[in-house]
Design an enzyme around this catalytic site. Structure first.
Site, short mmCIF file in Angstrom:
data_model
loop_
_atom_site.label_atom_id
_atom_site.label_comp_id
_atom_site.label_asym_id
_atom_site.label_seq_id
_atom_site.Cartn_x
_atom_site.Cartn_y
_atom_site.Cartn_z
CG ASP A 168 5.96 20.22 18.56
OD1 ASP A 168 5.27 19.24 18.86
OD2 ASP A 168 6.95 20.15 17.82
NE ARG A 175 4.20 13.19 21.58
CZ ARG A 175 4.54 13.37 20.31
NH1 ARG A 175 4.94 14.56 19.89
NH2 ARG A 175 4.47 12.37 19.46
#
Length: 435
Positions: A168, A175
């Site tokens: 993550d 992202r």
């Protein structure tokens, strides 16, 4: 890039999701593991993230993706303790100092609150940045310190460990620069993978909707909330989500030290009504999840138990809760441009103004000012007069004021009389839980 033979080709996984297919469990497990160990390049994961952004994920596919992210690092696992354990997570907003009040409040009511917090980015503030305004307070705790404080105080707000869900951490940074931050599957898996890896069994989500939130519409926020509640159920976690309004900043203070001061007002039994309302709503949900639903958290605010727990929590992390908070050298008062009714005070505009004053960062490695911020002097629905204070801008750098003024000017609307103002919506918009 790894020189060993790989089970799949990254381009085949990308093509499958690009064409709308459900990724297989084996593809998901491989691509998350391979990306974590640098066998899948950033540009390939960028393409896959965009394919997910455009085509979404089925619930079982998202559950497997989240499980693979959890498996990319160790699971900490919270040991059994006398107090039932529960946490809360907010999707981020403007003036959102709720955790500062909520963690000691719920602990004062008999639960244990292990809260791994983050730092702010852009117009949304970070809990660690706020607490860092307290002299001496530290976010970095060893695992032993974290556990000892949770047992002795009942509440910890500290920095999230880098070892949790390392996939993550890599994907989050990607992202941010590829236009995929708003993807519901990627947001849901990012939040829930860390909470699952922490070993939580009960979690309350504050999913914000409005201009100051990542999810600007209620429909988007509802989709995200349902995805995260579903992920909790798939991984054996009890999860409740409240959809809450973020069209207007929470409370009157937006920044770091100014938000700590406002949180302390609430802990002392006062503070802005909206901050108190949301804190009590979330506290009630947290306590109900762990079998303490007959405890009224409002009592702990009134009788001082929450304040006592706050002071113990801050002292346990090296801070001095009674020490004066830092204040800005420069304060600029912005006056109402007209008389009437304040119909809109846009949360994003206020958040951008605070960021431009120095309260936020543009990059995760950037520094923030403890003293910078915005203090509102009116809220939507208030009758106002031309020339009365609208906001107060706090900064140590006068050169930053003009940028903040421009943001504020774009975010207010004053109408001639009350019936011209839009109808305000409730603070808590909806409750979502597994049936």
């Amino acid at each position: 890039m790894s020189g060993t033979a790989e089970r799949f080709a990254a381009v085949d996984v990308i093509r499958a999701k690009r064409d709308g297919a459900r990724l297989t469990d084996e593809q998901i497990d491989w691509v998350i593991d391979a990306y974590t160990r640098d066998a899948v390049a950033d540009e390939q994961m960028s393409a896959l993230a965009m394919a997910i952004f455009l085509n979404g994920m089925a619930p079982d596919e998202l559950a497997r993706w989240t499980a693979a992210m959890v498996a990319s690092g160790p699971r900490t696992g919270l040991p059994a303790r006398a107090r039932p354990t529960v946490d809360k997570h907010s999707t981020g907003g403007v003036g959102d100092k709720i955790t500062l009040v909520l963690a000691p409040l719920v602990a004062a009511c008999g639960a244990a609150v292990p809260h791994a917090a983050g730092r702010g980015l852009g117009h949304t503030g970070g809990t660690l940045d706020k607490l860092a305004a307290i002299p001496g307070w530290r976010a970095e705790l060893s695992a032993d310190e974290f556990e000892a404080q949770l047992d002795s105080v009942g509440a910890v707000v500290g920095a999230a460990g880098d070892s949790l869900a390392p996939a993550d951490r890599k994907l989050y940074a990607l992202r941010d620069v590829t236009g995929t931050v708003e993807s519901v599957p990627l947001i849901a898996s990012s939040i829930m993978s860390k909470k699952i890896a922490e070993g939580l069994s009960a979690l309350v989500l504050d999913v914000k909707a409005g201009s100051g939130a990542f999810m600007e519409t209620v429909a988007q926020a509802r989709e995200l909330a349902r995805a995260m509640v579903g992920l909790g159920a798939a991984h054996g976690m009890r999860v409740v989500a409240l959809l809450t309004d973020m069209a207007t900043p929470l409370g009157f203070a937006v920044g770091n030290a100014v938000e700590v001061a406002e949180a302390v007002e609430v802990l002392a039994g006062g503070g802005p009504p909206d901050v108190v309302e949301l804190t009590l709503a979330l506290a009630g949900e947290m306590l109900a999840l762990v079998g303490l639903g007959d405890v009224d958290p409002a009592d702990a605010l009134r009788d001082g138990r929450a304040m006592d727990c706050w002071r113990a929590m801050i002292r346990a992390q090296g801070g001095e809760p009674r020490a004066p908070l830092p204040t800005a050298r420069e304060r600029h008062v912005v006056l109402m441009p007209a008389s009437g009714v304040l119909a809109r005070f846009d949360a994003r505009a206020v958040g951008v103004a605070a960021w431009r004053l120095g309260a936020g960062r543009a990059r995760r490695t950037g520094r923030v000012s403890a003293v910078a911020g915005v203090v509102l002097r009116a809220k939507p629905g208030d009758s106002v007069r031309a020339g009365q204070p609208l906001v107060e801008l706090h900064t140590d750098d006068p050169a930053r004021v003009d940028g903040a003024l421009a943001a504020i000017a774009d975010g207010i609307e004053i109408v001639g009389h009350r019936d011209m103002a839009p109808t305000s919506r409730p603070l808590v918009l909806q409750r979502i839980a597994e049936p």
